[in-house]
Design a protein around this motif. Structure first.
Motif, PDB file in Angstrom:
ATOM      1  N   ALA A 112     -57.971 -31.770   7.311  1.00  0.00           N
ATOM      2  CA  ALA A 112     -57.296 -31.221   6.130  1.00  0.00           C
ATOM      3  C   ALA A 112     -55.849 -31.683   6.071  1.00  0.00           C
ATOM      4  CB  ALA A 112     -57.369 -29.689   6.155  1.00  0.00           C
ATOM      5  N   LEU A 113     -55.181 -31.742   7.229  1.00  0.00           N
ATOM      6  CA  LEU A 113     -53.791 -32.190   7.262  1.00  0.00           C
ATOM      7  C   LEU A 113     -53.676 -33.649   6.822  1.00  0.00           C
ATOM      8  CD1 LEU A 113     -50.818 -31.781   7.971  1.00  0.00           C
ATOM      9  CD2 LEU A 113     -51.389 -32.322  10.355  1.00  0.00           C
ATOM     10  N   SER A 114     -54.597 -34.496   7.249  1.00  0.00           N
ATOM     11  CA  SER A 114     -54.561 -35.902   6.852  1.00  0.00           C
ATOM     12  C   SER A 114     -54.650 -36.038   5.332  1.00  0.00           C
ATOM     13  CB  SER A 114     -55.714 -36.664   7.509  1.00  0.00           C
ATOM     14  OG  SER A 114     -55.595 -36.648   8.909  1.00  0.00           O
ATOM     15  N   LEU A 115     -55.512 -35.234   4.713  1.00  0.00           N
ATOM     16  CA  LEU A 115     -55.638 -35.292   3.252  1.00  0.00           C
ATOM     17  C   LEU A 115     -54.393 -34.753   2.575  1.00  0.00           C
ATOM     18  CD1 LEU A 115     -57.373 -36.026   0.873  1.00  0.00           C
ATOM     19  CD2 LEU A 115     -58.586 -33.838   1.112  1.00  0.00           C
ATOM     20  N   ARG A 116     -53.802 -33.710   3.130  1.00  0.00           N
ATOM     21  CA  ARG A 116     -52.552 -33.185   2.557  1.00  0.00           C
ATOM     22  C   ARG A 116     -51.432 -34.220   2.667  1.00  0.00           C
ATOM     23  NH1 ARG A 116     -53.508 -28.787  -0.698  1.00  0.00           N
ATOM     24  NH2 ARG A 116     -54.688 -27.174   0.394  1.00  0.00           N
ATOM     25  N   LEU A 117     -51.369 -34.904   3.798  1.00  0.00           N
ATOM     26  CA  LEU A 117     -50.331 -35.921   3.971  1.00  0.00           C
ATOM     27  C   LEU A 117     -50.484 -37.040   2.948  1.00  0.00           C
ATOM     28  CD1 LEU A 117     -50.302 -36.124   7.881  1.00  0.00           C
ATOM     29  CD2 LEU A 117     -48.426 -35.324   6.423  1.00  0.00           C
ATOM     30  N   SER A 118     -51.725 -37.391   2.646  1.00  0.00           N
ATOM     31  CA  SER A 118     -51.940 -38.458   1.660  1.00  0.00           C
ATOM     32  C   SER A 118     -51.551 -38.027   0.257  1.00  0.00           C
ATOM     33  CB  SER A 118     -53.408 -38.885   1.679  1.00  0.00           C
ATOM     34  OG  SER A 118     -54.248 -37.850   1.180  1.00  0.00           O
ATOM     35  N   ARG A 119     -51.523 -36.720   0.008  1.00  0.00           N
ATOM     36  CA  ARG A 119     -51.169 -36.202  -1.316  1.00  0.00           C
ATOM     37  C   ARG A 119     -49.696 -35.824  -1.415  1.00  0.00           C
ATOM     38  NH1 ARG A 119     -55.132 -34.101  -4.551  1.00  0.00           N
ATOM     39  NH2 ARG A 119     -53.905 -32.224  -5.012  1.00  0.00           N
ATOM     40  N   GLY A 120     -48.983 -35.859  -0.272  1.00  0.00           N
ATOM     41  CA  GLY A 120     -47.558 -35.555  -0.296  1.00  0.00           C
ATOM     42  C   GLY A 120     -47.235 -34.117  -0.613  1.00  0.00           C
ATOM     43  N   GLU A 121     -48.055 -33.177  -0.140  1.00  0.00           N
ATOM     44  CA  GLU A 121     -47.846 -31.756  -0.409  1.00  0.00           C
ATOM     45  C   GLU A 121     -47.141 -31.136   0.794  1.00  0.00           C
ATOM     46  OE1 GLU A 121     -51.860 -31.235  -3.175  1.00  0.00           O
ATOM     47  OE2 GLU A 121     -51.851 -30.550  -1.101  1.00  0.00           O
ATOM     48  N   LEU A 122     -45.822 -31.131   0.758  1.00  0.00           N
ATOM     49  CA  LEU A 122     -45.030 -30.779   1.921  1.00  0.00           C
ATOM     50  C   LEU A 122     -45.242 -29.331   2.354  1.00  0.00           C
ATOM     51  CD1 LEU A 122     -43.024 -31.871   3.946  1.00  0.00           C
ATOM     52  CD2 LEU A 122     -41.160 -31.240   2.383  1.00  0.00           C
ATOM     53  N   ALA A 123     -45.280 -28.414   1.396  1.00  0.00           N
ATOM     54  CA  ALA A 123     -45.452 -26.998   1.756  1.00  0.00           C
ATOM     55  C   ALA A 123     -46.798 -26.769   2.455  1.00  0.00           C
ATOM     56  CB  ALA A 123     -45.346 -26.127   0.510  1.00  0.00           C
TER      57      ALA A 123
ATOM     58  N   LEU B 127     -59.193 -30.698  -4.205  1.00  0.00           N
ATOM     59  CA  LEU B 127     -58.837 -29.304  -3.929  1.00  0.00           C
ATOM     60  C   LEU B 127     -59.985 -28.551  -3.269  1.00  0.00           C
ATOM     61  CD1 LEU B 127     -56.838 -28.391  -7.166  1.00  0.00           C
ATOM     62  CD2 LEU B 127     -55.963 -29.051  -4.916  1.00  0.00           C
ATOM     63  N   LEU B 128     -61.209 -28.730  -3.796  1.00  0.00           N
ATOM     64  CA  LEU B 128     -62.351 -28.078  -3.166  1.00  0.00           C
ATOM     65  C   LEU B 128     -62.634 -28.673  -1.793  1.00  0.00           C
ATOM     66  CD1 LEU B 128     -64.823 -27.599  -6.164  1.00  0.00           C
ATOM     67  CD2 LEU B 128     -63.449 -25.865  -5.021  1.00  0.00           C
ATOM     68  N   THR B 129     -62.397 -29.975  -1.649  1.00  0.00           N
ATOM     69  CA  THR B 129     -62.563 -30.601  -0.342  1.00  0.00           C
ATOM     70  C   THR B 129     -61.608 -29.992   0.674  1.00  0.00           C
ATOM     71  OG1 THR B 129     -63.257 -32.682  -1.370  1.00  0.00           O
ATOM     72  CG2 THR B 129     -62.487 -32.794   0.902  1.00  0.00           C
ATOM     73  N   LEU B 130     -60.368 -29.828   0.276  1.00  0.00           N
ATOM     74  CA  LEU B 130     -59.379 -29.233   1.171  1.00  0.00           C
ATOM     75  C   LEU B 130     -59.734 -27.791   1.515  1.00  0.00           C
ATOM     76  CD1 LEU B 130     -56.165 -30.732  -0.416  1.00  0.00           C
ATOM     77  CD2 LEU B 130     -56.809 -30.947   1.988  1.00  0.00           C
ATOM     78  N   ARG B 131     -60.188 -27.067   0.518  1.00  0.00           N
ATOM     79  CA  ARG B 131     -60.552 -25.662   0.785  1.00  0.00           C
ATOM     80  C   ARG B 131     -61.701 -25.592   1.785  1.00  0.00           C
ATOM     81  NH1 ARG B 131     -63.038 -21.433  -3.618  1.00  0.00           N
ATOM     82  NH2 ARG B 131     -63.573 -19.800  -2.125  1.00  0.00           N
ATOM     83  N   ALA B 132     -62.695 -26.480   1.637  1.00  0.00           N
ATOM     84  CA  ALA B 132     -63.816 -26.483   2.566  1.00  0.00           C
ATOM     85  C   ALA B 132     -63.371 -26.871   3.976  1.00  0.00           C
ATOM     86  CB  ALA B 132     -64.900 -27.438   2.071  1.00  0.00           C
TER      87      ALA B 132
END
Length: 731
Positions: free
Chosen positions: A590-601, A561-566
């Motif tokens: 950041a998008l690549s990390l979100r895709l790996s976590r499956g956070e669609l919104a 989460l902190l990684t994504l925020r940074a």
């Protein structure tokens, strides 16, 4: 001095036989007539600039010099009171030395003065920025600036207003070499008549009248120093059967070794302190020496109770006794690290009504009829001249472990008060308010206004407590809890913008603890918070450096989460700088990390940010690809509103790319989804987008129809206006 003590159970014990409580002495200024006259004459006296034929460029500086305990601050206050009508924009006060003896940073002083003037300081601003802002604010005002406990001329120079109609009164122990055209007024002891009158305020006139020679001898023993006379008078006031001769004899008989070593230059005051201190019952003396640990020298019953480990009621009783006999002073008098503004009549403005509007610094303004401190308990401050003595006896008579335990108790009590302060600002049905009901009555506040008033009045002490806890190095857990509780309370009562100037140094304290203890998670969070405030203050260079440091720390501890925020913060900062390539790069990570976590919104949101950045850069193909992905994600989320907005942005990009026919078809699809969402204002925004496209296609009649329909919708509905057209800097 009162003979009331605190027993081991935290209860107040009764007076010794023959002793009685003495009401507080009558206040009022005594003596110093010659000095006051000289100071008044110095205001009108021609300065060096005037003598050379130039107009004065800066404010006149007057100096009141004297040893601690000589009454130098009292003289400055009386002088300020007398001349206040000549300075209609108010009297500003600041103490330039902390109770521990270290100089207060000029940056902090300037920020406090700006706060007193109702000017919000830029979070994280350096000393030069803050002092320049202070001088600019005072340039067109007529104020009196009282600077207490000055230790060096470097503290005064940056604060002198660039306004000849202002006046600076500096209080110091010695000369201020280097301050141009300073007018010194050096203090000795009080004259015998005024000194005897000061004693009589505590002893009563009878004991002075029956033995005037002893009164003169006691004045001589105290060297006419007001602080020493007050202590001797307090000792006599607590002993109605003792004579003035008894006090003079006790002072003479004190052995040289009993005088506090630090007081070689203030022996009369040191002897008077020893006279009072050694006459106290042991439990009361212990409370007194523990008061040296009070942050910024401010005290109330909760602080004293936590330090001494006694009940709040017992602590309040003991503090009242100390104050009645000169060991403490009311905090509503100007003191160290306090800054306040007054009108010409000398009355400080009130603050702190529940749900009242806020001023520029985020503080609540009072409602009519509600005083600022209606529900605040009495608060005192430790006189600076006594602080060295208390520190000396504390080191000599308390074990280091006991001192550390007292500090820990005080920090824990402060954390609980701050948690109660924050909870009081929460909605009535919130979990925090329900937990608040379980706290002891002494820790609860009657209203949000009372809690906010408490926070405003205690903020210098709370900030000092956090800084001292971090500096200590042995109480890092309590320090982190205190900083967190203070930050939350400030946010709850002042809002994000109002709290920002105070939050910046708090985040710096968290960063210091995190780096010392090797706490990667806390280090990343502190760097992110500091960088966010840097961005708000247009310090993008420093913000980028801190965001990168936060990213490294977050990756090191594996916190996604902190990684994504940074990552997103780096993308947003480069976007604000117009560096579209770097912005897209960081958003893409950041998008690549979100895709790996499956956070669609979150994916949909980042696709939109990438689409916008590529649009700004004129990369229409990449922009269309990301807006299509955003629209698809919103569709999978069953979010018709988000889907319609993404389609509208697609239509805009298609138009810029020279594909007006495709843009028109996409607008029609977006209209259908906006109708499905039932959002009339979004529907109007899409219609305006379509009107622009129709104009480019050479169909002005259809464009007028779409604009007319959009304008009717906007007139008939209320709410936020969506902007789809004209979002690109290339427009």
């Amino acid at each position: 001095m009162t003979d009331q003590a605190v027993d081991s159970g935290g209860r107040a014990r009764g007076m010794r036989p023959g002793a009685r409580a003495t009401p507080r002495a009558t206040t009022g200024f005594l003596g110093r007539t010659r000095e006051l006259k000289s100071l008044r004459e110095d205001i009108a006296r021609a300065g060096l600039d005037t003598l050379s034929g130039r107009k004065a460029a800066r404010a006149r500086v007057l100096l009141i010099a004297g040893r601690p305990g000589s009454g130098r601050t009292a003289l400055a206050e009386e002088f300020a009171r007398q001349v206040a009508p000549d300075y209609p924009d108010g009297v500003l006060r600041a103490g330039l030395t902390a109770p521990g003896g270290e100089p207060v940073p000029t940056r902090r002083t300037a920020r406090d003065l700006l706060d007193a003037l109702g000017v919000a300081a830029v979070p994280g601003a350096d000393e030069d920025e803050l002092t320049e802002a202070l001088r600019d604010t005072l340039a067109d005002r007529r104020v009196l600036l009282l600077l207490d406990d000055v230790t060096a001329p470097e503290q005064v120079h940056p604060l002198i207003p660039d306004a000849p109609d202002c006046l600076v009164v500096a209080v110091s122990e010695g000369p201020l070499t280097g301050v141009q055209d300073v007018r010194p007024c050096t203090l000795g002891g009080l004259d015998t008549c005024a000194a005897v009158d000061l004693l009589a305020r505590y002893t009563g006139r009878v004991r002075i009248t029956v033995d005037p020679r002893s009164a003169d001898a006691l004045v001589e023993q105290c060297a006419g120093q007001p602080a020493a006379l007050v202590l001797a008078g307090g000792w006599l006031a607590a002993r109605p059967r003792a004579s003035v001769a008894d006090a003079a004899q006790r002072l003479r008989e004190l052995p040289t070794a009993a005088v506090v070593p630090e007081a070689a230059g203030s022996r009369p005051l040191a002897r008077a302190f020893r006279l009072v201190y050694e006459s106290l019952p042991q439990p009361t003396a212990r409370v007194l020496r523990l008061l040296a640990l009070a942050p910024a020298g401010f005290l109330d019953a909760h602080t004293a109770s936590a330090l001494a480990g006694c009940s709040v009621a017992a602590a309040q009783s003991v503090l009242d006794g100390f104050a009645a006999h000169g060991l403490l002073r009311p905090a509503d008098e100007p003191g160290r690290r306090t800054v306040r503004r007054e009108g010409a009549g000398g009355h400080a403005p009130g603050r702190g009504a529940e749900e009242a509007p806020r001023n520029g610094t985020g503080r609540r303004q009072p409602e009519a009829g509600e005083p600022y401190n209606r529900s605040l308990p009495p608060r005192y401050r430790l006189p600076g001249c006594l602080a060295p003595f208390l520190r000396s006896v504390l080191r000599a008579e308390e074990k280091p472990a006991e001192i550390q335990l007292a500090r820990a108790r005080m920090l824990e009590r402060t954390v609980r008060q701050l948690q109660s302060c924050r909870a009081t600002a929460e909605p009535v049905d919130s979990p925090a308010r329900r937990r608040l009901a379980g706290l002891p009555r002494a820790l609860r506040f009657p209203s949000p206004g009372a809690a906010g008033a408490w926070l405003d009045s205690r903020l210098p002490a709370l900030s000092a407590a956090a800084a001292l806890a971090v500096e200590d190095g042995e109480l890092d857990t309590q320090a982190r809890r205190l900083v967190s509780a203070l930050s939350r309370a400030l946010m709850a009562h002042r809002g994000e913008d109002g709290a920002a100037p105070e939050l910046y140094p708090l985040h710096q304290l968290v960063l210091e603890v995190a780096e010392r203890r090797g706490l990667g998670l806390e280090r990343a969070a502190a760097l992110l918070n500091l960088a966010d405030l840097d961005v708000a203050a247009d310090r993008t260079g420093g913000a980028l450096s801190r965001y990168r440091g936060a990213l490294e720390a977050a990756r090191a501890v594996g916190d996604p989460l902190l990684t994504l925020r940074a990552l997103e913060s780096l993308g947003g900062t480069y976007e604000a700088l117009g560096d579209w390539q770097r912005s897209a790069d960081w958003y893409g990570r950041a998008l690549s990390l979100r895709l790996s976590r499956g956070e669609l919104a979150e994916e949909a949101r980042l696709y939109g940010r990438l689409g916008a950045v590529h649009s700004y850069a004129g990369r229409w193909g990449e922009a269309l690809r990301h807006w299509r992905a955003a629209a698809a994600a919103h569709r999978r989320l069953r979010d018709p509103r988000g889907h319609a907005r993404a389609l509208g942005e697609m239509a805009r990009v298609q138009e810029y790319a020279g594909r007006p026919e495709q843009s028109l078809r996409t607008c029609e699809e977006a209209l259908a989804w906006a109708r499905r969402a039932g959002d009339d204002r979004l529907l109007a925004a899409v219609q305006l987008r379509m009107a622009d496209t129709l104009d480019r296609l050479g169909d002005p009649a259809a464009a007028r129809l779409q604009r007319g329909a959009a304008e009717r919708l906007l007139r008939e509905t209320a709410g936020p206006t969506y902007e789809i057209s004209g979002a690109s800097p290339r427009d």
